[in-house]
Design a protein around this motif. Structure first.
Motif, mmCIF file in Angstrom:
data_model
loop_
_atom_site.group_PDB
_atom_site.id
_atom_site.type_symbol
_atom_site.label_atom_id
_atom_site.label_comp_id
_atom_site.label_asym_id
_atom_site.label_seq_id
_atom_site.Cartn_x
_atom_site.Cartn_y
_atom_site.Cartn_z
ATOM 1 N N THR A 46 -5.627 1.327 -8.334
ATOM 2 C CA THR A 46 -5.935 2.666 -7.834
ATOM 3 C C THR A 46 -7.453 2.816 -7.772
ATOM 4 O O THR A 46 -8.191 2.146 -8.496
ATOM 5 C CB THR A 46 -5.353 3.769 -8.742
ATOM 6 O OG1 THR A 46 -5.963 3.689 -10.041
ATOM 7 C CG2 THR A 46 -3.847 3.616 -8.881
ATOM 8 N N HIS A 47 -7.893 3.703 -6.891
ATOM 9 C CA HIS A 47 -9.328 3.965 -6.793
ATOM 10 C C HIS A 47 -9.537 5.351 -6.216
ATOM 11 O O HIS A 47 -8.661 5.902 -5.543
ATOM 12 C CB HIS A 47 -10.022 2.905 -5.931
ATOM 13 C CG HIS A 47 -9.436 2.745 -4.553
ATOM 14 N ND1 HIS A 47 -9.663 3.654 -3.533
ATOM 15 C CD2 HIS A 47 -8.629 1.793 -4.030
ATOM 16 C CE1 HIS A 47 -9.017 3.257 -2.447
ATOM 17 N NE2 HIS A 47 -8.381 2.133 -2.713
ATOM 18 N N HIS A 67 -9.295 9.069 -2.506
ATOM 19 C CA HIS A 67 -8.977 7.649 -2.384
ATOM 20 C C HIS A 67 -9.274 7.099 -0.994
ATOM 21 O O HIS A 67 -9.483 5.898 -0.840
ATOM 22 C CB HIS A 67 -7.500 7.410 -2.728
ATOM 23 C CG HIS A 67 -6.550 8.180 -1.866
ATOM 24 N ND1 HIS A 67 -6.260 9.506 -2.090
ATOM 25 C CD2 HIS A 67 -5.836 7.827 -0.779
ATOM 26 C CE1 HIS A 67 -5.403 9.928 -1.180
ATOM 27 N NE2 HIS A 67 -5.135 8.930 -0.368
ATOM 28 N N GLU A 88 0.875 -1.173 0.000
ATOM 29 C CA GLU A 88 0.000 0.000 0.000
ATOM 30 C C GLU A 88 0.901 1.207 0.000
ATOM 31 O O GLU A 88 1.784 1.335 0.861
ATOM 32 C CB GLU A 88 -0.923 0.037 1.224
ATOM 33 C CG GLU A 88 -1.860 1.246 1.188
ATOM 34 C CD GLU A 88 -2.602 1.476 2.496
ATOM 35 O OE1 GLU A 88 -3.797 1.141 2.548
ATOM 36 O OE2 GLU A 88 -1.980 1.992 3.442
ATOM 37 N N CYS A 130 0.407 5.240 0.017
ATOM 38 C CA CYS A 130 -0.780 6.081 0.173
ATOM 39 C C CYS A 130 -0.499 7.371 0.949
ATOM 40 O O CYS A 130 0.325 7.406 1.863
ATOM 41 C CB CYS A 130 -1.854 5.282 0.902
ATOM 42 S SG CYS A 130 -3.529 5.825 0.550
ATOM 43 N N SER A 160 -2.711 10.020 -8.735
ATOM 44 C CA SER A 160 -3.470 9.264 -7.743
ATOM 45 C C SER A 160 -2.923 9.563 -6.351
ATOM 46 O O SER A 160 -1.727 9.826 -6.187
ATOM 47 C CB SER A 160 -3.394 7.761 -8.014
ATOM 48 O OG SER A 160 -2.095 7.273 -7.784
ATOM 49 N N ASP A 189 -0.913 -2.115 -10.429
ATOM 50 C CA ASP A 189 -1.280 -1.045 -9.504
ATOM 51 C C ASP A 189 -2.796 -0.921 -9.487
ATOM 52 O O ASP A 189 -3.413 -0.659 -10.523
ATOM 53 C CB ASP A 189 -0.674 0.292 -9.942
ATOM 54 C CG ASP A 189 0.795 0.420 -9.600
ATOM 55 O OD1 ASP A 189 1.317 -0.471 -8.916
ATOM 56 O OD2 ASP A 189 1.432 1.397 -10.029
ATOM 57 N N CYS A 226 -2.155 3.821 -4.014
ATOM 58 C CA CYS A 226 -2.429 2.607 -4.778
ATOM 59 C C CYS A 226 -2.088 1.380 -3.949
ATOM 60 O O CYS A 226 -1.365 1.464 -2.942
ATOM 61 C CB CYS A 226 -1.633 2.585 -6.082
ATOM 62 S SG CYS A 226 0.123 2.167 -5.897
ATOM 63 N N TYR A 227 -2.626 0.258 -4.382
ATOM 64 C CA TYR A 227 -2.183 -1.051 -3.911
ATOM 65 C C TYR A 227 -1.367 -1.652 -5.044
ATOM 66 O O TYR A 227 -1.857 -1.765 -6.172
ATOM 67 C CB TYR A 227 -3.379 -1.936 -3.560
ATOM 68 C CG TYR A 227 -4.198 -1.358 -2.436
ATOM 69 C CD1 TYR A 227 -3.722 -1.394 -1.129
ATOM 70 C CD2 TYR A 227 -5.421 -0.747 -2.678
ATOM 71 C CE1 TYR A 227 -4.453 -0.843 -0.090
ATOM 72 C CE2 TYR A 227 -6.161 -0.183 -1.652
ATOM 73 C CZ TYR A 227 -5.669 -0.231 -0.357
ATOM 74 O OH TYR A 227 -6.381 0.321 0.662
ATOM 75 N N ARG A 228 -0.131 -1.976 -4.761
ATOM 76 C CA ARG A 228 0.796 -2.473 -5.790
ATOM 77 C C ARG A 228 1.127 -3.929 -5.490
ATOM 78 O O ARG A 228 1.538 -4.259 -4.374
ATOM 79 C CB ARG A 228 2.057 -1.615 -5.814
ATOM 80 C CG ARG A 228 3.109 -2.017 -6.835
ATOM 81 C CD ARG A 228 4.142 -0.897 -6.993
ATOM 82 N NE ARG A 228 3.504 0.281 -7.589
ATOM 83 C CZ ARG A 228 4.001 1.520 -7.530
ATOM 84 N NH1 ARG A 228 5.131 1.761 -6.867
ATOM 85 N NH2 ARG A 228 3.365 2.522 -8.109
ATOM 86 N N PRO A 271 2.851 6.255 -5.657
ATOM 87 C CA PRO A 271 1.758 5.742 -6.490
ATOM 88 C C PRO A 271 1.840 6.336 -7.888
ATOM 89 O O PRO A 271 2.620 7.268 -8.126
ATOM 90 C CB PRO A 271 0.500 6.200 -5.742
ATOM 91 C CG PRO A 271 0.929 7.431 -5.011
ATOM 92 C CD PRO A 271 2.365 7.191 -4.626
#
Length: 370
Positions: A315-316, A323, A173, A175, A296, A313, A299-301, A292
């Protein structure tokens, strides 16, 4: 095994109305296979308020929030979507969950996260207590979310199905937490904004393995790998380079403003499964750490080293938020969409690797009537 489709809507109680709970109310209301029948709140000021108001839906749902635990259990719902804060009350929360499954109510919960894979974390007798309660009640318990959860269990394990050789699975993560409103987590558990000589609860020896060891061990189990025990922890805390605003409180220059930590699962001394977090309050701080994708906030990588080399990656961001808002939504939705599968499962702890296919069935937006 395909996804589970119930014959009729499952009756659901949402357990909390906070940062995740409000999104859980909205999510249950939107799901065609679920029916909201009750909402629990820990806040006396929310007692008697309509769930639609608490979820910010702009309409009433006809379900009033209550602090009456027994009344909600007495409804005998098919499931409880439990999103109450557990980070600072782990064992009390386990007692709550045990009482629900013992009463015959299936549970999907955002915590305590160690229940995702409790072996080597909880004493065997405590795990047996949970399993016994599930057996007596004929109910199942599944703990998940986005992280710990989908982003570092289901997603990486699905990716490994493309591998010919796996040298290392690293789930991350990365962030900016400046818009994450959770003062207890940010200030007391992480220690953001605290003097550097005050180490947050999260970074006391063994706590990271308690919080994220379940992730590392679940991936290892999915890959049929036996890890060296205990797991290895790494922590690198950095002071804020300037005064920085955060919705959970201002972070002054010189107080803790960024942290990189990792939990490493090794096999004969070589890291094979690694959970890593890079958490900043100021996104420009500590430039040498991974960032990230541009544009963004986080992200979760997932990075799989081997043959082939792979990286994804995730992303949201929220439709009307950032996020951190969508992080709450994704946590709630993973709990909601797994309800039918958990209700259908054999009684006991249900792990991510046990679940059949789970999709957003029935959630595709309908055309707006003109």
């Amino acid at each position: 095994m395909g996804q589970v489709i119930p014959d009729k809507p499952l009756r659901v109680v949402v357990w909390s109305t906070g940062t995740v709970g409000r999104h859980a109310i909205a999510g249950v209301d939107a799901h065609p296979d679920l029916e909201l029948v009750g909402v629990w709140t820990s806040t006396a000021a929310k007692e008697g308020k309509d769930a639609g108001e608490l979820a910010g839906l702009g309409r009433e749902l006809g379900i009033m929030a209550t602090t009456d635990r027994d009344a909600l259990v007495g409804l005998a719902p098919d499931a409880i979507v439990h999103t109450a804060m557990t980070d600072d009350r782990v064992f009390e929360a386990i007692d709550d969950l045990v009482s629900f499954v013992e009463a015959g109510i299936n549970v999907t919960s955002s915590g305590p996260v160690l229940l995702q894979w409790p072996e080597q974390i909880l004493p065997p007798e405590m795990i047996a207590r949970i399993e016994d309660a599930c057996a007596r009640g004929g109910a199942s318990l599944h703990v998940n979310g986005i992280d710990p959860g989908f982003a570092n269990d289901v997603l990486p394990l699905v990716m490994t199905s493309l591998s010919r050789r796996i040298d290392e699975v690293r789930v991350m993560e990365i962030c900016d937490y400046s818009t994450y409103y959770q003062p207890v987590v940010m200030n007391e558990i992480f220690g953001f904004g605290r003097p550097m000589d005050e180490v947050g609860m999260l970074f006391q020896p063994g706590i990271l393995s308690m919080a994220w060891g379940s992730v590392v061990r679940q991936i290892a189990a999915g890959l049929d790998v036996t890890l060296d025990e205990p797991l290895t922890e790494e922590v690198d805390r950095r002071p804020a380079e300037r005064d920085t605003e955060s919705v959970s409180g201002e972070v002054k220059q010189g107080t803790m403003g960024a942290v990189r930590f990792a939990v490493l699962g090794k096999v004969e001394g070589t890291p094979r499964v690694v959970l890593e977090h890079i958490t900043r309050i100021d996104p420009d701080q500590v430039a040498e750490w991974e960032k990230p994708p541009p544009g963004s906030g986080g992200c979760y990588r997932v990075r799989i080293t081997g043959e082939p080399m792979m990286q994804v990656d995730l992303t949201h961001h929220g439709e009307h938020g950032d996020h951190n808002v969508s992080g709450m939504i994704t946590t709630a939705q993973r709990l909601i969409t797994t309800v039918p599968a958990v209700v259908a499962a054999e009684p006991g702890l249900v792990r991510a690797v046990d679940l059949p296919l789970v999709t957003g069935r029935g959630l595709v937006a309908r055309p707006v009537a003109r």
